[in-house]
Write a protein that holds these residues in place. Structure first.
Motif, short mmCIF file in Angstrom:
data_model
loop_
_atom_site.label_atom_id
_atom_site.label_comp_id
_atom_site.label_asym_id
_atom_site.label_seq_id
_atom_site.Cartn_x
_atom_site.Cartn_y
_atom_site.Cartn_z
N CYS A 270 0.70 -1.33 -0.16
CA CYS A 270 0.14 0.08 0.01
C CYS A 270 0.83 1.35 0.08
O CYS A 270 1.85 1.20 0.55
CB CYS A 270 -0.97 0.16 1.22
N CYS A 498 -5.63 4.23 -0.79
CA CYS A 498 -4.20 3.83 -1.00
C CYS A 498 -3.77 4.35 -2.70
O CYS A 498 -4.64 4.23 -3.38
CB CYS A 498 -4.32 2.52 -1.12
N HIS A 503 -3.48 -1.23 -6.57
CA HIS A 503 -4.65 -1.80 -5.57
C HIS A 503 -5.93 -1.32 -5.85
O HIS A 503 -6.96 -1.68 -5.16
CB HIS A 503 -3.94 -1.65 -4.23
N HIS A 506 -8.09 1.03 -3.14
CA HIS A 506 -9.01 0.71 -2.14
C HIS A 506 -8.72 1.61 -0.71
O HIS A 506 -7.76 2.50 -0.90
CB HIS A 506 -8.76 -0.87 -1.63
#
Ligand SMILES: [Zn+2]
Length: 539
Positions: A270, A498, A503, A506
């Motif tokens: 992240c 993030c 990713h 999210h």
């Protein structure tokens, strides 16, 4: 390019929407005017159709479209024409092997579609691959990036074993995903692949107007933006149609999407805004950023010390409460029918103490940590104003309701087994029993578990009856949302997005604490307290 057919009225998508019934909004006024009300829920007319499915194409579809996403990132959006030629070549090679419409649908750029084609036409694998190589659609870098994922559909498209991604692959993937997220035209071009395939197979029909627009797409710069929007909308509608025909149409694509995002979460970490933006600080990994950290970056005042403009607020609140109590003591107390004054002054004191405490801690001067102060202030105000309009016996009822609750709490505590009780436990039960103001021998205390002391009447109802509904709606309602951890509040206060594009955007818990210090908010508490402590209301 192949054949464009226009046939208004025969479009599958249109057919699909024609069948949908749009309920008539029955909420005529207020903030939710235009909604469809059913019970205590309000839905926008479109949502009320029951067919609305807000898709998250990035989450569900982008992984399945990874091949064109990577290619257009490497070669540029204009090179989508290579896919169009590839579609034509594959269709020609597979003529007669399956329904033209089926073959065309399988060449929409999705990996799962290629598998569907190969399952029905085994020789398609070799054809798809050879034609793609001829047109430069499987360069080394893209093949490597694709091969870095396990369990992907159409694994046969590239000739290599799954190998975890190196930095080069991760950089390409991130660049490609970010590229398509930021570029609505590239997104539209990828979403147009299914249309181009159908056009070349002669299986595409739509309105004359759309044909007119799409014929010149994407070459004509004057109509490009409009066509982009139409293409994206058609893509969503086409998806809806396919799902309508077969609920499991995208099952494999979604299964793969889960693998894709899961793999990304294992291969990349992240990324927080503060890590990306400023590394001038040597922060410990995973450490909470306190307001003082923010201060040293010049974001806010030092913790513990109130902002200069708010420095006087705590003293002001203490003065207000003190003079309120003094005024009460100076005037003759009502000792016979004492409940009204006890309840009134008790509620004011409770709110005042909360305000004074909060004013001593500027970290609380924000919606996130100060919502309970607003709630308490407004609640007290509504209680007092509403009770003032009732029969005076309401004050006794208020106290009796609380006493009944104390009895209930005592009995619940009493459920704990003997061996689990600590020494001070018995004391606590004894205190609660005393507060229930029950007779030790004769149990007469009624326990009312309804929502309020007023036969369960809600605070909203009380506010409505005593003319404070606007205060309730504008101040209490939202503060309650914060206090009850409604998602919007968590999202804005406790989470951050993030920034690792792999990713998929999210939300992750924020490591920055709220620095509070909102002087306007703190001042509004004092204003509310002043309302409550004004002596004419105390009477
Ligand atoms: Zn992340």
């Amino acid at each position: 390019m192949g054949e464009w057919r226009s046939s208004p009225g025969s479009v599958g998508v249109k057919r699909y929407f024609d069948r949908v019934k749009f309920p008539r909004p029955n909420e005529k006024s207020g903030p939710l005017a235009g909604h469809v009300k059913k019970g205590r829920t309000y839905r926008p007319a479109l949502a009320a159709t029951g067919v609305l499915r807000i898709g998250d194409w990035v989450r569900d579809d982008l992984p399945d479209l990874l091949w064109p996403v990577l290619i257009l990132s490497e070669l540029g959006t204009a090179e989508a024409v290579r896919f169009v030629r590839w579609q034509k070549a594959v269709q020609d090679d597979l003529t007669g092997k399956a329904e033209p419409r089926f073959i065309a649908e399988c060449l929409d750029g999705r990996l799962a579609s290629l598998d569907r084609l190969a399952a029905q036409v085994p020789e398609a694998r070799a054809v798809v691959k050879a034609r793609a190589k001829e047109r430069g659609l499987l360069p080394e870098s893209v093949a490597n990036a694709l091969a870095s994922y396990p369990l992907r559909p159409a694994e046969w498209l590239v000739d290599r074993e799954m190998t975890p991604p190196g930095q080069e692959e991760i950089d390409l993937l991130a660049r490609a995903v970010l590229g398509v997220l930021k570029d609505g035209h590239r997104e539209a071009v990828i979403k147009c692949l299914h249309i181009w395939s159908a056009v070349q197979a002669g299986t595409f029909t739509t309105s004359a107007e759309t044909v007119e627009l799409l014929q010149r797409y994407p070459a004509d710069p004057r109509t490009r933006a409009k066509a982009d929007s139409v293409v994206r909308a058609l893509w969503g509608a086409q998806k809806g149609l396919l799902l309508h025909e077969n609920k499991r149409h995208f099952a494999d694509a979604i299964k793969w999407a889960k693998v894709f995002w899961g793999a990304n979460s294992m291969t990349t970490r992240c990324m927080r805004r503060r890590e990306v933006e400023a590394d001038e600080h040597d922060r410990k990994e995973g450490a909470m950023e306190t307001p003082s950290d923010a201060t040293s970056r010049g974001d806010a005042a030092a913790p513990g010390a109130p902002p200069e403009r708010g420095a006087h607020l705590r003293q002001l609140a203490m003065d207000l409460l003190t003079s309120y109590v003094e005024a009460l003591e100076m005037s003759p107390a009502r000792l016979y029918d004492r409940e009204p004054q006890e309840v009134h002054s008790g509620l004011v004191a409770r709110a005042g103490r909360d305000v004074i405490t909060a004013l001593g801690a500027p970290d609380l001067w924000c919606m996130e940590h100060g919502a309970h102060i607003i709630r308490a202030l407004v609640e007290v105000r509504i209680y007092l104003q509403w009770m003032a309009q009732q029969d005076p016996s309401i004050y006794r009822a208020f106290q009796a309701y609380g006493a009944g609750k104390a009895k209930l709490y005592a009995q619940i505590m009493d459920e704990l087994s003997e061996e689990a009780r600590r020494p001070d436990f018995e004391e606590a039960i004894k205190d609660l029993k005393k507060l229930s103001r029950n007779d030790e021998v004769l149990d007469y205390r009624v326990v009312d578990t309804r929502d309020s002391f007023a036969d369960g009447k809600s605070i909203r109802e009380m506010a409505k009856e005593c003319g404070l509904i606007d205060l309730y709606r504008q101040a209490y309602y939202m503060a309650s949302g914060v206090a009850h951890s409604e998602w919007w509040s968590i999202e804005t206060h406790a989470m951050e997005r993030c920034l690792n594009v792999l990713h998929g955007g999210h939300l992750i818990p924020s490591l920055s604490l709220n620095s509070g210090g909102n002087v306007e908010l703190a001042s509004s508490w004092v204003d509310q307290l002043e309302e409550g402590t004004s002596t004419d209301e105390a009477e």
